[in-house]
Design a protein around this motif. Structure first.
Motif, PDB file in Angstrom:
ATOM      1  N   ARG A 193      -1.100   3.150  11.499  1.00  0.00           N
ATOM      2  CA  ARG A 193      -2.153   3.666  10.624  1.00  0.00           C
ATOM      3  C   ARG A 193      -2.025   5.183  10.439  1.00  0.00           C
ATOM      4  NH1 ARG A 193      -8.451   1.664  10.724  1.00  0.00           N
ATOM      5  NH2 ARG A 193      -9.150   3.294   9.304  1.00  0.00           N
ATOM      6  N   ASP A 194      -1.740   5.891  11.525  1.00  0.00           N
ATOM      7  CA  ASP A 194      -1.543   7.337  11.437  1.00  0.00           C
ATOM      8  C   ASP A 194      -0.214   7.664  10.777  1.00  0.00           C
ATOM      9  OD1 ASP A 194      -3.886   8.061  12.483  1.00  0.00           O
ATOM     10  OD2 ASP A 194      -3.151   8.433  14.524  1.00  0.00           O
ATOM     11  N   ARG A 195       0.821   6.942  11.226  1.00  0.00           N
ATOM     12  CA  ARG A 195       2.168   7.273  10.762  1.00  0.00           C
ATOM     13  C   ARG A 195       2.313   7.068   9.261  1.00  0.00           C
ATOM     14  NH1 ARG A 195       5.931   7.099  14.958  1.00  0.00           N
ATOM     15  NH2 ARG A 195       7.468   7.551  13.354  1.00  0.00           N
ATOM     16  N   LEU A 196       1.684   6.020   8.745  1.00  0.00           N
ATOM     17  CA  LEU A 196       1.802   5.733   7.310  1.00  0.00           C
ATOM     18  C   LEU A 196       0.626   6.317   6.531  1.00  0.00           C
ATOM     19  CD1 LEU A 196       2.959   1.989   7.431  1.00  0.00           C
ATOM     20  CD2 LEU A 196       4.374   4.027   7.219  1.00  0.00           C
ATOM     21  N   GLU A 197      -0.246   7.019   7.246  1.00  0.00           N
ATOM     22  CA  GLU A 197      -1.425   7.638   6.620  1.00  0.00           C
ATOM     23  C   GLU A 197      -2.263   6.623   5.849  1.00  0.00           C
ATOM     24  OE1 GLU A 197      -1.781  11.800   5.542  1.00  0.00           O
ATOM     25  OE2 GLU A 197       0.324  11.674   4.999  1.00  0.00           O
ATOM     26  N   LEU A 198      -2.692   5.598   6.529  1.00  0.00           N
ATOM     27  CA  LEU A 198      -3.563   4.615   5.891  1.00  0.00           C
ATOM     28  C   LEU A 198      -5.007   5.061   6.092  1.00  0.00           C
ATOM     29  CD1 LEU A 198      -2.097   1.151   7.012  1.00  0.00           C
ATOM     30  CD2 LEU A 198      -1.403   2.617   5.123  1.00  0.00           C
ATOM     31  N   ASP A 199      -5.775   5.144   5.015  1.00  0.00           N
ATOM     32  CA  ASP A 199      -7.199   5.414   5.203  1.00  0.00           C
ATOM     33  C   ASP A 199      -7.935   4.081   5.356  1.00  0.00           C
ATOM     34  OD1 ASP A 199      -7.560   4.417   2.645  1.00  0.00           O
ATOM     35  OD2 ASP A 199      -7.954   6.366   1.727  1.00  0.00           O
ATOM     36  N   LEU A 242      -8.214  -1.858   5.151  1.00  0.00           N
ATOM     37  CA  LEU A 242      -8.912  -3.071   4.721  1.00  0.00           C
ATOM     38  C   LEU A 242      -8.004  -3.896   3.808  1.00  0.00           C
ATOM     39  CD1 LEU A 242     -11.815  -4.324   4.860  1.00  0.00           C
ATOM     40  CD2 LEU A 242     -12.261  -3.203   2.695  1.00  0.00           C
ATOM     41  N   LEU A 296      -9.806   2.325   3.423  1.00  0.00           N
ATOM     42  CA  LEU A 296      -9.633   1.357   2.334  1.00  0.00           C
ATOM     43  C   LEU A 296      -8.249   0.724   2.385  1.00  0.00           C
ATOM     44  CD1 LEU A 296     -11.220   3.357  -0.603  1.00  0.00           C
ATOM     45  CD2 LEU A 296     -12.123   1.279   0.434  1.00  0.00           C
ATOM     46  N   ASP A 297      -7.250   1.553   2.716  1.00  0.00           N
ATOM     47  CA  ASP A 297      -5.885   1.034   2.847  1.00  0.00           C
ATOM     48  C   ASP A 297      -5.829  -0.026   3.947  1.00  0.00           C
ATOM     49  OD1 ASP A 297      -4.868   2.835   0.962  1.00  0.00           O
ATOM     50  OD2 ASP A 297      -4.468   4.354   2.480  1.00  0.00           O
ATOM     51  N   ILE A 301       0.845  -1.210   0.000  1.00  0.00           N
ATOM     52  CA  ILE A 301       0.000   0.000   0.000  1.00  0.00           C
ATOM     53  C   ILE A 301       0.875   1.254   0.000  1.00  0.00           C
ATOM     54  CG2 ILE A 301      -1.830   1.220   1.220  1.00  0.00           C
ATOM     55  CD1 ILE A 301      -2.193  -1.641   2.666  1.00  0.00           C
ATOM     56  N   VAL A 302       1.858   1.264   0.863  1.00  0.00           N
ATOM     57  CA  VAL A 302       2.759   2.417   0.957  1.00  0.00           C
ATOM     58  C   VAL A 302       4.155   1.919   0.593  1.00  0.00           C
ATOM     59  CG1 VAL A 302       3.566   4.298   2.445  1.00  0.00           C
ATOM     60  CG2 VAL A 302       1.351   3.230   2.884  1.00  0.00           C
ATOM     61  N   PRO A 303       4.473   1.916  -0.704  1.00  0.00           N
ATOM     62  CA  PRO A 303       5.716   1.256  -1.139  1.00  0.00           C
ATOM     63  C   PRO A 303       6.985   1.846  -0.502  1.00  0.00           C
ATOM     64  CG  PRO A 303       4.292   1.718  -3.013  1.00  0.00           C
ATOM     65  CD  PRO A 303       3.691   2.410  -1.847  1.00  0.00           C
ATOM     66  N   ASP A 304       6.925   3.117  -0.086  1.00  0.00           N
ATOM     67  CA  ASP A 304       8.144   3.694   0.496  1.00  0.00           C
ATOM     68  C   ASP A 304       8.057   3.797   2.024  1.00  0.00           C
ATOM     69  OD1 ASP A 304       6.208   5.620   0.540  1.00  0.00           O
ATOM     70  OD2 ASP A 304       7.521   7.264  -0.070  1.00  0.00           O
TER      71      ASP A 304
END
Lengths: 598, 81
Positions: free
Chosen positions: B33-39, B44, B41-42, B17-20
């Protein structure tokens, strides 16, 4: 298989506000509806914040709970109307002391919490203009909107400021004041401590005279081409917020209302903040993220009576608890307070409507509106049957039509400026609305041309393609342009393409919406590369990471396909329509304007 | 499955989801979740990928543990054992 109409054959617990659709449609007039709002004392005009907060205090309801904020840790903080009146007065005084006045823009980049309500309503009290930003935007969309919207003030957190604003602060000379909510202002040069400023401010504020046509809110929305558009809304919009919430959300005195939309988007502003407060209700505010258990717990523990959510969220709940299952999860919670469920953001699939009925005991009422309309325009109502998959019928006071489309997919406009209304049932055309409701946008900021393009023949052209059945129910079919509705958010392909093209490997990009079972559509990008760059999984990951860093998760593409032969028009524009057709395996249609053989 | 093997799966699921994603800056008990900014959908997608890679079932009841690298890793190590 067509879905069966849901008939409301049992007497509702609470008699719906709109009991007889035909009668309300005939008798409703916006001029009378204005009487449901008070106006500023002494006939000094109409101000959203007065209607939402101070009027309740002035009429002896100051002790009623306005907000119930559920923290990430599920600690609940209550804020009464009297508290909110004092806090918003303080914030209005803070702005005044900073020299921020009528029409000046205050932006928020904040999570859902009590401070957001203080800033939004305090800004409106000061007759300044509020523009909310979505915290899941990356630095690029944030900077662009701050610039386009002439931000003078930004209220945010240290973390969001550091990540999304500080690197570009020098490019925003008009941004004079940044207020930091929570810890961290001391370590950030050029910022103020929000709490310290609020603590010093006086907690009474007399709202200055406010004309109903004074600008109140600025909401950015995405276009097909070029930069986002700032839709301007005025204080009079509150009449439509108030009335539409009574009709389409069936709000009644004593309700506990939860709108799950983020106030960075228009739904979270019109219905997450303004409308329920004008009704004097208790608003549930959840600081946390979606989590099925958490949501059921909030519905149960807060005794939510009316719930306004989005198709993507409902579809996530459906994955956890399918219709054809045991429904164990929701059964563990007491959802008996819940009376009405509504949804907005993208079309609600019929199965989700029926899922509500079967799993929660209440069908979901889809409704339709846009940033530009400022309030719900078309809805399924509490008292009326639901045709699953339909967006419903126009609200009283709203006149809708289906217009014949031309070759470009948009409403066909004759050389003398006329449009053609399609009267035959079930004919596909562009949805249009007759202007005149109070929350109609009054312009796109600094962009008269694009505003004027949104109208033809006396109609506002919505850009959505619909059909109307023989009984007057509207059915959404798609967009007439290339704008993408993803997880309830409108995404402009141009913004995504521009960001991708800033990567040194990317020559061109075309961005479309790809159907997705949960999000409705996801953002998908097709890119061609400059010579010397190899397509492959490594570059794909790099591009996805690059786009996420700049655009944030709500706007960045989730899928990328390399294509060295993107279909283009003779003038060199990437044809998204063709990319979409190829992706979906649809006929590619007329390709005569193509650059060369596709 | 060892802790290290499970941690690899967690990181792989996140980098899809967050390749970097920068795991050096992310402590084992930091909420990613906050640190990588996952919403939503991310998140899930993260859960579904992790379940698929780990060959185990992960559902709503597991979400409270799927918020940190350590919590997610322990859960997968147990489940996929």
């Amino acid at each position: 298989m067509p879905w069966e109409t849901i008939v409301k054959d049992t007497a509702p617990r609470v008699p719906p506000n709109l009991a007889d659709y035909g009668r309300e449609q005939r008798w409703f007039a916006w001029s009378n509806a204005r009487g449901q709002l008070l106006g500023l004392p002494g006939g000094r005009g109409l101000n959203i914040a007065y209607e939402a907060v101070d009027r309740h205090v002035d009429h002896g309801h100051g002790a009623a709970v306005a907000l119930r904020c559920v923290g990430r840790d599920e600690q609940v903080t209550s804020v009464t109307y009297a508290d909110l009146a004092r806090r918003t007065a303080r914030f209005a005084n803070v702005l005044r002391a900073l020299g921020v006045g009528r029409g000046d823009r205050t932006f928020t980049l904040l999570g859902r919490g009590p401070e957001l309500f203080t800033v939004v309503l305090g800004t409106l009290k000061n007759t300044s203009v509020l523009c909310p930003l979505f915290p899941a935007f990356g630095p690029d969309p944030v900077r662009q909107r701050l610039r386009l919207g002439d931000a003078r003030v930004l209220v945010t957190t240290a973390e969001l400021y550091r990540r999304k604003v500080a690197p570009h602060r020098a490019e925003l000379p008009g941004l004079e004041h940044v207020l930091i909510v929570g810890e961290g202002a001391a370590d950030l040069p050029g910022t103020h401590d929000y709490a310290a400023l609020l603590a010093e401010a006086y907690d009474e504020f007399v709202i200055p005279p406010t004309a109903p046509e004074d600008m109140a809110l600025l909401h950015f929305t995405s276009g097909t081409t070029a930069t986002p558009k700032g839709a301007v809304h005025v204080h009079e919009a509150v009449v439509a917020h108030h009335v539409s919430a009574a009709y389409a959300l069936d709000l009644h005195p004593g309700d506990v209302f939860w709108c799950t939309a983020d106030p960075g988007w228009v739904t979270g502003m019109s219905y997450g903040i303004i409308a329920p407060l004008t009704h004097g209700l208790t608003v549930v505010v959840d600081e946390g993220d979606y989590d099925a258990r958490r949501w059921y717990r909030i519905l149960a523990e807060q005794r939510v009576t009316v719930w306004y959510t989005a198709p993507t969220a409902l579809r996530m709940l459906m994955r956890t608890t399918p219709r054809r299952g045991t429904h164990d999860l929701p059964r563990q919670y007491d959802l008996s307070a819940l009376r009405f469920i509504a949804s907005v953001g993208e079309p609600l699939n019929p199965e989700a409507v029926v899922w509500g009925q079967e799993v929660l005991g209440l069908p979901v009422h889809d409704n339709w509106w846009q940033t530009e309309t400022g309030a719900i325009m078309i809805a399924n109502f509490a008292a009326c049957e639901i045709r699953p998959g339909s967006m419903g019928r126009p609200l009283p006071g709203v006149t809708a039509a289906v217009l014949e489309r031309g070759e470009d997919g948009r409403a066909k406009i004759t050389s003398d400026g006329h449009v053609h209304m399609l009267e035959e049932p079930d004919t596909e055309g562009e949805l249009a609305l007759r202007p005149g409701w109070p929350s109609m946008f009054r312009g796109y900021l600094h962009d008269k041309a694009r505003y004027e393009e949104a109208f033809a023949g006396g109609w506002y052209l919505t850009g959505d393609v619909v059909r109307r059945d023989a009984d007057g129910w509207y059915w959404f079919l798609g967009r007439a342009d290339d704008v993408i509705k993803s997880a309830g958010h409108l995404v402009g392909p141009f913004e995504v393409e521009s960001a991708l093209m800033e990567h040194p490997a990317v020559a061109e990009a075309g961005v479309i919406g790809k159907p997705d079972p949960v999000a409705g559509t996801i953002i998908k990008a097709f890119v061609s590369l400059h010579p010397g760059h190899e397509p492959g999984p490594v570059l794909k990951r790099e591009l996805i990471a690059f786009a996420r860093r700049r655009l944030g998760p709500a706007v960045a593409p989730r899928e990328i396909t390399f294509d060295q032969h993107l279909p283009k028009t003779r003038s060199g524009k990437v044809m998204r329509r063709l990319l979409r057709a190829r992706e979906l395996g649809l006929p590619e249609g007329d390709t005569s304007t193509l650059e060369g053989p596709a | 499955m060892t802790y290290e093997q499970a941690l690899d799966l967690v990181k792989t699921s996140l980098t899809r989801i967050v390749p970097d994603a920068d795991f050096t800056a992310l402590g084992p008990t930091d909420k990613f979740r906050d640190r990588l900014e996952l919403d939503s959908l991310d998140f899930l997608q993260f859960v579904e990928t992790l379940a698929e890679l780990g060959g185990c079932r992960l559902d709503e009841d597991d979400y409270p543990r799927l918020v940190t690298l350590d919590g997610s890793t322990r859960l997968v190590a147990e489940r996929a054992a």
